[in-house]
Design a protein around this motif. Structure first.
Motif, PDB file in Angstrom:
ATOM      1  N   TYR A 100       0.879  -1.065  -0.020  1.00  0.00           N
ATOM      2  CA  TYR A 100       0.231  -0.090  -0.188  1.00  0.00           C
ATOM      3  C   TYR A 100       0.846   0.625  -0.056  1.00  0.00           C
ATOM      4  O   TYR A 100       0.657   2.131  -1.013  1.00  0.00           O
ATOM      5  CB  TYR A 100      -1.016   0.278   1.262  1.00  0.00           C
ATOM      6  CG  TYR A 100      -1.818   1.361   1.212  1.00  0.00           C
ATOM      7  CD1 TYR A 100      -2.185   1.407   0.042  1.00  0.00           C
ATOM      8  CD2 TYR A 100      -1.644   2.238   1.876  1.00  0.00           C
ATOM      9  CE1 TYR A 100      -3.764   2.705   0.077  1.00  0.00           C
ATOM     10  CE2 TYR A 100      -2.682   3.644   2.217  1.00  0.00           C
ATOM     11  CZ  TYR A 100      -3.898   3.609   1.289  1.00  0.00           C
ATOM     12  OH  TYR A 100      -4.584   4.375   1.427  1.00  0.00           O
ATOM     13  N   TYR A 103       1.510   2.077  -3.435  1.00  0.00           N
ATOM     14  CA  TYR A 103       0.972   2.182  -4.140  1.00  0.00           C
ATOM     15  C   TYR A 103       0.532   4.022  -4.298  1.00  0.00           C
ATOM     16  O   TYR A 103       0.493   4.556  -4.819  1.00  0.00           O
ATOM     17  CB  TYR A 103      -0.272   1.596  -4.450  1.00  0.00           C
ATOM     18  CG  TYR A 103      -1.862   2.134  -4.412  1.00  0.00           C
ATOM     19  CD1 TYR A 103      -2.408   1.910  -6.041  1.00  0.00           C
ATOM     20  CD2 TYR A 103      -2.246   2.781  -3.919  1.00  0.00           C
ATOM     21  CE1 TYR A 103      -2.937   2.545  -6.217  1.00  0.00           C
ATOM     22  CE2 TYR A 103      -3.044   3.467  -4.427  1.00  0.00           C
ATOM     23  CZ  TYR A 103      -3.990   3.198  -5.489  1.00  0.00           C
ATOM     24  OH  TYR A 103      -5.348   4.560  -5.883  1.00  0.00           O
ATOM     25  N   ARG A 104       0.691   3.981  -2.604  1.00  0.00           N
ATOM     26  CA  ARG A 104       0.102   5.560  -1.798  1.00  0.00           C
ATOM     27  C   ARG A 104       1.225   6.617  -3.014  1.00  0.00           C
ATOM     28  O   ARG A 104       0.922   7.791  -2.959  1.00  0.00           O
ATOM     29  CB  ARG A 104       0.567   5.669  -0.944  1.00  0.00           C
ATOM     30  CG  ARG A 104      -0.719   6.987  -0.352  1.00  0.00           C
ATOM     31  CD  ARG A 104      -1.693   6.777  -0.492  1.00  0.00           C
ATOM     32  NE  ARG A 104      -2.493   7.959   0.185  1.00  0.00           N
ATOM     33  CZ  ARG A 104      -3.181   8.783  -0.371  1.00  0.00           C
ATOM     34  NH1 ARG A 104      -3.227   9.766  -1.392  1.00  0.00           N
ATOM     35  NH2 ARG A 104      -3.755   9.803   0.774  1.00  0.00           N
ATOM     36  N   GLN A 105       2.747   6.262  -2.435  1.00  0.00           N
ATOM     37  CA  GLN A 105       3.933   7.115  -3.474  1.00  0.00           C
ATOM     38  C   GLN A 105       3.517   7.535  -4.318  1.00  0.00           C
ATOM     39  O   GLN A 105       3.211   8.183  -5.467  1.00  0.00           O
ATOM     40  CB  GLN A 105       5.409   6.548  -2.875  1.00  0.00           C
ATOM     41  CG  GLN A 105       5.531   6.606  -1.482  1.00  0.00           C
ATOM     42  CD  GLN A 105       6.656   6.676  -1.221  1.00  0.00           C
ATOM     43  OE1 GLN A 105       7.827   5.649  -1.698  1.00  0.00           O
ATOM     44  NE2 GLN A 105       7.242   7.941  -0.109  1.00  0.00           N
ATOM     45  N   SER A 108       0.698   9.439  -5.875  1.00  0.00           N
ATOM     46  CA  SER A 108       0.604  10.903  -5.278  1.00  0.00           C
ATOM     47  C   SER A 108       1.762  11.501  -6.228  1.00  0.00           C
ATOM     48  O   SER A 108       1.878  12.664  -6.746  1.00  0.00           O
ATOM     49  CB  SER A 108       1.086  10.548  -3.433  1.00  0.00           C
ATOM     50  OG  SER A 108       0.463  10.476  -3.361  1.00  0.00           O
ATOM     51  N   GLN A 113      -3.019  11.794  -5.697  1.00  0.00           N
ATOM     52  CA  GLN A 113      -3.622  12.042  -3.981  1.00  0.00           C
ATOM     53  C   GLN A 113      -4.123  11.576  -4.046  1.00  0.00           C
ATOM     54  O   GLN A 113      -4.673  10.723  -3.048  1.00  0.00           O
ATOM     55  CB  GLN A 113      -3.058  13.505  -3.743  1.00  0.00           C
ATOM     56  CG  GLN A 113      -2.124  14.104  -4.173  1.00  0.00           C
ATOM     57  CD  GLN A 113      -1.750  14.824  -5.866  1.00  0.00           C
ATOM     58  OE1 GLN A 113      -2.034  14.765  -6.443  1.00  0.00           O
ATOM     59  NE2 GLN A 113      -0.646  15.184  -5.787  1.00  0.00           N
ATOM     60  N   ALA A 116      -6.777   7.848  -2.813  1.00  0.00           N
ATOM     61  CA  ALA A 116      -6.931   6.966  -1.688  1.00  0.00           C
ATOM     62  C   ALA A 116      -6.478   7.974  -0.490  1.00  0.00           C
ATOM     63  O   ALA A 116      -6.787   9.051  -1.041  1.00  0.00           O
ATOM     64  CB  ALA A 116      -5.213   5.990  -1.483  1.00  0.00           C
ATOM     65  N   ASP A 157      -0.457   6.125   5.218  1.00  0.00           N
ATOM     66  CA  ASP A 157      -1.133   6.667   4.288  1.00  0.00           C
ATOM     67  C   ASP A 157      -0.173   7.756   4.131  1.00  0.00           C
ATOM     68  O   ASP A 157      -0.088   8.341   3.345  1.00  0.00           O
ATOM     69  CB  ASP A 157      -2.401   6.665   4.294  1.00  0.00           C
ATOM     70  CG  ASP A 157      -3.429   6.951   2.868  1.00  0.00           C
ATOM     71  OD1 ASP A 157      -3.636   6.807   2.532  1.00  0.00           O
ATOM     72  OD2 ASP A 157      -2.869   8.725   3.127  1.00  0.00           O
ATOM     73  N   GLY A 160       3.091   7.685   2.983  1.00  0.00           N
ATOM     74  CA  GLY A 160       3.188   6.985   0.729  1.00  0.00           C
ATOM     75  C   GLY A 160       3.004   9.156   0.622  1.00  0.00           C
ATOM     76  O   GLY A 160       3.348   9.506  -0.624  1.00  0.00           O
ATOM     77  N   LEU A 161       1.965   9.537   1.096  1.00  0.00           N
ATOM     78  CA  LEU A 161       1.234  10.632   0.214  1.00  0.00           C
ATOM     79  C   LEU A 161       2.230  11.808   0.752  1.00  0.00           C
ATOM     80  O   LEU A 161       2.588  12.595  -0.156  1.00  0.00           O
ATOM     81  CB  LEU A 161       0.083  11.455   1.564  1.00  0.00           C
ATOM     82  CG  LEU A 161      -0.165  12.719   1.038  1.00  0.00           C
ATOM     83  CD1 LEU A 161      -0.888  12.411  -0.251  1.00  0.00           C
ATOM     84  CD2 LEU A 161      -1.927  12.720   1.815  1.00  0.00           C
TER      85      LEU A 161
END
Length: 224
Positions: A100, A103-105, A108, A113, A116, A157, A160-161
């Motif tokens: 996850y 995926y988030r990085q 973003s 952004q 998620a 989360d 990653g963001l």
């Protein structure tokens, strides 16, 4: 003296928050009172509300998303997400959250952004899946361990963001950094800042990924 009357709206906000009334109702009531005391009629106040809502309607999208997520949760979204993870033999909390995080990085970094986030994915999907994987490793979870797993899901989360979005050049944080450096005589293009955000994002991935693997190690210990 009468031109100070609209400031009573601030007093209403303070009083409403002190009495622990619903914040949305408090702010709305204070805005209406401020408008009326400022010489606007009720229709004009409501029209101003409508214009502000229309001009900033992208902010109000959350009020559409949240009921949809709530409805999905009511009909078993969290349970189905947990059941899916239980079906994977080698699934662990750390591995799931590392995927996850990746995926988030990546999303973003390319400007997605909003695909998620805590309300959209962490609460209804990621946290239940992480808890299900933790139960496979650890057995039945006590409250402290369950809250720890949820916290790691939320932190994943955030990491990653935060470290992924600066790779995307068309974002406010890049402009803020650029303008701040410009005041000290450093002239950098947004692309240069975005490129130099990549090593930071990689380091964040490695450091938080290590923390997630250490979480796996803790969870392998059987419950007493």
């Amino acid at each position: 003296m009468t031109h100070y009357w609209p400031l009573l709206g601030i007093a209403l906000v303070v009083l409403g928050f002190a009495l622990k009334f619903n914040p949305m109702l408090v702010v709305t009531a204070a805005a209406i009172v401020t408008g009326l005391l400022g010489g606007m009629d009720l229709v004009h106040v409501i029209a101003t509300f409508g214009k502000a809502f229309n001009d900033n309607r992208i902010i109000a999208i959350v009020w559409i998303v949240l009921p949809v997520i709530g409805l999905l949760e009511r009909y078993g979204l969290q349970q189905r997400a947990a059941a899916l993870i239980r079906g994977f033999k080698n699934a662990t909390t750390g591995r799931l959250l590392i995927l996850y995080l990746l995926y988030r990085q990546i999303t973003s970094a390319i400007g997605l952004q909003s695909t998620a986030g805590h309300p959209q994915t962490v609460r209804p999907l990621v946290a239940p899946m992480a808890l299900a994987a933790a139960e496979k490793q650890h057995g039945e979870l006590d409250e402290e361990t369950a809250e720890t797993v949820k916290a790691y899901a939320a932190a994943t989360d955030n990491v990653g963001l935060f470290f992924g979005e600066d790779i995307f050049i068309a974002i406010g944080s890049i402009v803020l950094i650029q303008q701040t450096l410009a005041t000290y005589g450093y002239s950098l293009a947004p692309l240069e800042l975005a490129v130099w955000s990549i090593p930071t994002a990689i380091c964040a991935f490695l450091i938080h990924g290590l923390r997630l693997l250490l979480l796996d190690r803790r969870l392998r210990k059987p419950a007493p």
